[in-house]
Design a protein around this motif. Structure first.
Motif, PDB file in Angstrom:
ATOM      1  N   LEU A 104     -44.081 -32.984  14.760  1.00  0.00           N
ATOM      2  CA  LEU A 104     -44.221 -32.965  16.221  1.00  0.00           C
ATOM      3  C   LEU A 104     -42.850 -33.101  16.886  1.00  0.00           C
ATOM      4  CD1 LEU A 104     -45.933 -33.221  18.853  1.00  0.00           C
ATOM      5  CD2 LEU A 104     -45.980 -35.675  18.479  1.00  0.00           C
ATOM      6  N   HIS A 105     -42.049 -34.026  16.382  1.00  0.00           N
ATOM      7  CA  HIS A 105     -40.728 -34.257  16.948  1.00  0.00           C
ATOM      8  C   HIS A 105     -39.861 -32.999  16.825  1.00  0.00           C
ATOM      9  CE1 HIS A 105     -36.559 -35.913  16.870  1.00  0.00           C
ATOM     10  NE2 HIS A 105     -37.019 -36.416  18.009  1.00  0.00           N
ATOM     11  N   ALA A 106     -39.894 -32.406  15.600  1.00  0.00           N
ATOM     12  CA  ALA A 106     -39.087 -31.210  15.359  1.00  0.00           C
ATOM     13  C   ALA A 106     -39.516 -30.076  16.295  1.00  0.00           C
ATOM     14  CB  ALA A 106     -39.232 -30.786  13.905  1.00  0.00           C
ATOM     15  N   TRP A 107     -40.818 -29.958  16.489  1.00  0.00           N
ATOM     16  CA  TRP A 107     -41.337 -28.877  17.365  1.00  0.00           C
ATOM     17  C   TRP A 107     -40.858 -29.074  18.816  1.00  0.00           C
ATOM     18  CZ3 TRP A 107     -46.385 -29.234  20.345  1.00  0.00           C
ATOM     19  CH2 TRP A 107     -46.640 -28.042  21.032  1.00  0.00           C
ATOM     20  N   LEU A 108     -41.054 -30.328  19.326  1.00  0.00           N
ATOM     21  CA  LEU A 108     -40.732 -30.563  20.743  1.00  0.00           C
ATOM     22  C   LEU A 108     -39.231 -30.498  21.013  1.00  0.00           C
ATOM     23  CD1 LEU A 108     -43.182 -33.398  21.822  1.00  0.00           C
ATOM     24  CD2 LEU A 108     -43.326 -30.974  22.299  1.00  0.00           C
ATOM     25  N   THR A 109     -38.403 -30.915  20.023  1.00  0.00           N
ATOM     26  CA  THR A 109     -36.966 -30.930  20.301  1.00  0.00           C
ATOM     27  C   THR A 109     -36.287 -29.617  19.946  1.00  0.00           C
ATOM     28  OG1 THR A 109     -36.637 -31.988  18.175  1.00  0.00           O
ATOM     29  CG2 THR A 109     -36.612 -33.431  20.122  1.00  0.00           C
ATOM     30  N   GLN A 110     -36.771 -28.951  18.889  1.00  0.00           N
ATOM     31  CA  GLN A 110     -36.039 -27.757  18.455  1.00  0.00           C
ATOM     32  C   GLN A 110     -36.596 -26.451  19.035  1.00  0.00           C
ATOM     33  OE1 GLN A 110     -36.005 -28.217  14.224  1.00  0.00           O
ATOM     34  NE2 GLN A 110     -34.971 -30.196  14.452  1.00  0.00           N
ATOM     35  N   ALA A 111     -37.895 -26.338  19.047  1.00  0.00           N
ATOM     36  CA  ALA A 111     -38.447 -25.057  19.538  1.00  0.00           C
ATOM     37  C   ALA A 111     -39.726 -25.297  20.323  1.00  0.00           C
ATOM     38  CB  ALA A 111     -38.712 -24.128  18.347  1.00  0.00           C
ATOM     39  N   ARG A 114     -40.984 -23.863  22.761  1.00  0.00           N
ATOM     40  CA  ARG A 114     -41.728 -22.683  23.200  1.00  0.00           C
ATOM     41  C   ARG A 114     -42.458 -21.991  22.050  1.00  0.00           C
ATOM     42  NH1 ARG A 114     -40.386 -20.449  28.148  1.00  0.00           N
ATOM     43  NH2 ARG A 114     -39.087 -21.840  29.364  1.00  0.00           N
ATOM     44  N   ALA A 115     -42.096 -22.380  20.781  1.00  0.00           N
ATOM     45  CA  ALA A 115     -42.707 -21.726  19.617  1.00  0.00           C
ATOM     46  C   ALA A 115     -44.144 -22.213  19.431  1.00  0.00           C
ATOM     47  CB  ALA A 115     -41.878 -22.053  18.385  1.00  0.00           C
ATOM     48  N   GLU A 116     -44.860 -21.534  18.522  1.00  0.00           N
ATOM     49  CA  GLU A 116     -46.225 -21.965  18.204  1.00  0.00           C
ATOM     50  C   GLU A 116     -46.158 -23.379  17.631  1.00  0.00           C
ATOM     51  OE1 GLU A 116     -49.327 -19.912  17.644  1.00  0.00           O
ATOM     52  OE2 GLU A 116     -48.436 -18.780  19.287  1.00  0.00           O
ATOM     53  N   PRO A 117     -47.199 -24.190  17.814  1.00  0.00           N
ATOM     54  CA  PRO A 117     -47.147 -25.549  17.271  1.00  0.00           C
ATOM     55  C   PRO A 117     -47.278 -25.544  15.737  1.00  0.00           C
ATOM     56  CG  PRO A 117     -49.282 -25.128  18.238  1.00  0.00           C
ATOM     57  CD  PRO A 117     -48.440 -23.918  18.522  1.00  0.00           C
ATOM     58  N   PRO A 118     -46.817 -26.607  15.049  1.00  0.00           N
ATOM     59  CA  PRO A 118     -46.948 -26.668  13.585  1.00  0.00           C
ATOM     60  C   PRO A 118     -48.438 -26.653  13.199  1.00  0.00           C
ATOM     61  CG  PRO A 118     -45.755 -28.589  14.467  1.00  0.00           C
ATOM     62  CD  PRO A 118     -46.232 -27.804  15.618  1.00  0.00           C
ATOM     63  N   ALA A 119     -48.717 -26.054  12.034  1.00  0.00           N
ATOM     64  CA  ALA A 119     -50.120 -25.991  11.608  1.00  0.00           C
ATOM     65  C   ALA A 119     -50.558 -27.378  11.139  1.00  0.00           C
ATOM     66  CB  ALA A 119     -50.253 -24.989  10.459  1.00  0.00           C
ATOM     67  N   ALA A 120     -51.704 -27.816  11.579  1.00  0.00           N
ATOM     68  CA  ALA A 120     -52.230 -29.112  11.139  1.00  0.00           C
ATOM     69  C   ALA A 120     -53.721 -29.116  11.355  1.00  0.00           C
ATOM     70  CB  ALA A 120     -51.588 -30.240  11.943  1.00  0.00           C
ATOM     71  N   SER A 121     -54.395 -29.991  10.620  1.00  0.00           N
ATOM     72  CA  SER A 121     -55.849 -30.052  10.804  1.00  0.00           C
ATOM     73  C   SER A 121     -56.226 -31.403  11.405  1.00  0.00           C
ATOM     74  CB  SER A 121     -56.526 -29.865   9.444  1.00  0.00           C
ATOM     75  OG  SER A 121     -56.117 -30.935   8.620  1.00  0.00           O
ATOM     76  N   GLY A 122     -57.452 -31.575  11.706  1.00  0.00           N
ATOM     77  CA  GLY A 122     -57.963 -32.861  12.180  1.00  0.00           C
ATOM     78  C   GLY A 122     -57.390 -33.259  13.528  1.00  0.00           C
ATOM     79  N   LEU A 123     -57.195 -34.568  13.670  1.00  0.00           N
ATOM     80  CA  LEU A 123     -56.746 -35.110  14.950  1.00  0.00           C
ATOM     81  C   LEU A 123     -55.382 -34.575  15.349  1.00  0.00           C
ATOM     82  CD1 LEU A 123     -57.848 -37.108  16.988  1.00  0.00           C
ATOM     83  CD2 LEU A 123     -56.578 -38.900  15.850  1.00  0.00           C
ATOM     84  N   TRP A 124     -54.503 -34.454  14.355  1.00  0.00           N
ATOM     85  CA  TRP A 124     -53.155 -33.921  14.644  1.00  0.00           C
ATOM     86  C   TRP A 124     -53.212 -32.471  15.120  1.00  0.00           C
ATOM     87  CZ3 TRP A 124     -48.955 -36.490  15.582  1.00  0.00           C
ATOM     88  CH2 TRP A 124     -48.815 -37.786  15.116  1.00  0.00           C
ATOM     89  N   GLY A 125     -54.051 -31.701  14.490  1.00  0.00           N
ATOM     90  CA  GLY A 125     -54.194 -30.301  14.888  1.00  0.00           C
ATOM     91  C   GLY A 125     -54.640 -30.198  16.336  1.00  0.00           C
TER      92      GLY A 125
END
Ligand code: ADP
Length: 435
Positions: free
Chosen positions: A50-57, A59-70
């Motif tokens: 989550l941190h890597a997604w919000l700080t680095q990209a 605008r990109a698609e979110p990381p793939a995850a299942s359950g509550l995180w997904g």
């Protein structure tokens, strides 16, 4: 909720498996700790993603995850997308507004609640000399330093516009108008009225010059007519009647020319040089005497003084205003009426009231009474020697003294003319040095 219970189940399951796996080795605690550590590692990994997604990209698609995180990633992604859309809509609206303001020939300046400059169009750069490079955030009165503008801006009474020369070019005459909006923010608009101002000046000069030029021939005419009237009884009756009428009309023209000249002077020169505290009791008393002389005993004129402060102003102008009102009261009321001249306190400062119990004026005429040559009954006004300029003169005198005129009247119930002066135009009796 379903996702949450699944997450809790997962935690419980890992804890259970860990405890059971440690049992045969007589270390259920270690097993439990291992199960929980696996769970913690999983969450840490997701947090890192989550941190890597919000700080680095972001605008990109979110990381793939299942359950509550997904679910969390999906919701964050949708929220971000919505925000971006709203932002871009707002940006394009703002751009359109700025483009239309930019296309305007008038200056538009947006000020924040302190009065600091936030944004302006290019007309403001041309007319007011604002520079994008270093004026943003400056207080508006640092850039338009004329004391009249500062007083207007700080008084926060923006009902009337203010006319001033441009701060960068004296020849450019601007009309400033401020509008309050939003959270005490202000929009300052300035229009170039140089052409209109010159036309207005030409009109004033023309009237003043014509009136001035008419003065001498009229004085000569009146002089000769006066001389001839001495021998009127030797003339045939028809000629003598004509002579009388010529004298009357010449006097009327002289009054008209004098009023026009006075009005031009009130409009053209700034005034203020002869301002002094005026003893209102003596002034009203002397106007009363003149009004009584004009009335010839047909009306009763009295003075009431209820205010001790003096009015700071030009004696000749204030006298002329009160006289105009008092003479009107005498000229437009029938025999036996009463006229009162009053100097009294008012919530805004103090006021001179001229009240009569005559026939009054229909309220439909009141808004137009101070217009030049506006008369309720033209024949009656002319017959009573009116020029049609009396109330226009009163209005101008008041304007030059920071005051304003209020008229209240009902047909059959008399008329009340109230000249209101603000407190800063009054002097307390102690502060008076010269009478
Ligand atoms: P004028 O020279 O015609 O008197 P003014 O500007 O002094 O011009 O007054 C405008 C008109 O207002 C007058 O023609 C008259 O009809 C009306 N008026 C002014 N004062 C009074 C009054 N006290 N009572 C009734 N009418 C009045």
């Amino acid at each position: 909720m379903r996702l949450w219970s699944r997450e809790l189940w997962r935690l419980g399951l890992l804890a259970g498996i860990g405890t059971l796996a440690g049992w045969p080795f007589s270390a259920p605690g270690l097993g439990l700790a291992t199960g929980l550590a696996i769970c913690l590692l999983y969450h840490l990994r997701q947090l890192h993603a989550l941190h890597a997604w919000l700080t680095q990209a972001p605008r990109a698609e979110p990381p793939a995850a299942s359950g509550l995180w997904g679910e969390l990633f999906d919701r964050l992604y949708r929220y971000q997308k919505g925000q971006r859309l709203a932002q871009s809509r707002l940006r394009s609206t703002l751009k359109r507004i700025q483009e239309s303001s930019e296309a305007m020939r008038d200056s538009v300046v947006m000020l924040d609640h302190h009065g600091d400059l936030e944004w302006w169009n290019s007309a403001a750069e041309r007319m007011l000399g604002l520079q994008a490079s270093h004026d943003r955030g400056q207080h508006v009165t640092n850039l338009i330093r004329d004391p009249r503008f500062i007083a207007y801006f700080e008084a926060r009474d923006y009902r009337e516009p203010l006319t001033l020369p441009s701060p960068i070019d004296e020849r450019l005459i601007l009309q400033f108008q401020v509008t309050l909006y939003g959270d005490d923010e202000r929009l300052l608009m300035a229009r170039d009225i140089t052409r209109l101002h010159h036309l207005e000046q030409m009109r004033r000069d023309f009237v003043a010059n014509v009136s001035h030029e008419l003065r001498t021939p009229l004085t000569v005419l009146a002089g000769y007519l006066e001389t001839y009237s001495g021998v009127a009884e030797q003339l045939p009756p028809r000629l003598a009647r004509g002579l009388g009428q010529m004298q009357e009309q010449t006097a009327r023209m002289q009054n008209l020319v004098n009023d026009l000249l006075l009005l031009s002077r009130l409009e053209i020169d700034r005034g203020g040089d002869d301002h002094a505290p005026l003893a209102m009791d003596a002034l009203l008393e002397s106007v009363r005497r003149d009004a009584e002389a004009l009335s010839g005993g047909r009306q009763q004129v009295r003075v009431e003084i209820e205010e001790a402060r003096r009015l700071i102003g030009s004696e000749s102008e204030i006298r002329s205003a009160i006289s105009n009102l008092a003479y009107n009261a005498v000229r437009y009321t029938p025999e036996g009426c009463h006229v009162t001249l009053r100097w009294k306190p008012h919530p805004e400062g103090a006021c001179v009231e001229v009240e009569d119990d005559g026939d009054g004026i229909d309220p439909v005429h009141i808004p137009r009474l101070t217009e030049r040559f506006y008369r309720v009954d033209k024949g009656r006004s002319t017959a009573s020697g009116g020029t049609g300029l009396g109330l226009a003169i009163v209005k101008h005198v008041l304007l030059r003294h920071g005051g304003h005129l209020e008229i209240a009247s009902q047909p059959g119930r008399g008329a009340l003319f109230r000249c209101i002066y603000p407190t800063d135009r009054l002097s307390t009796p102690e502060s008076i040095t010269s009478p």
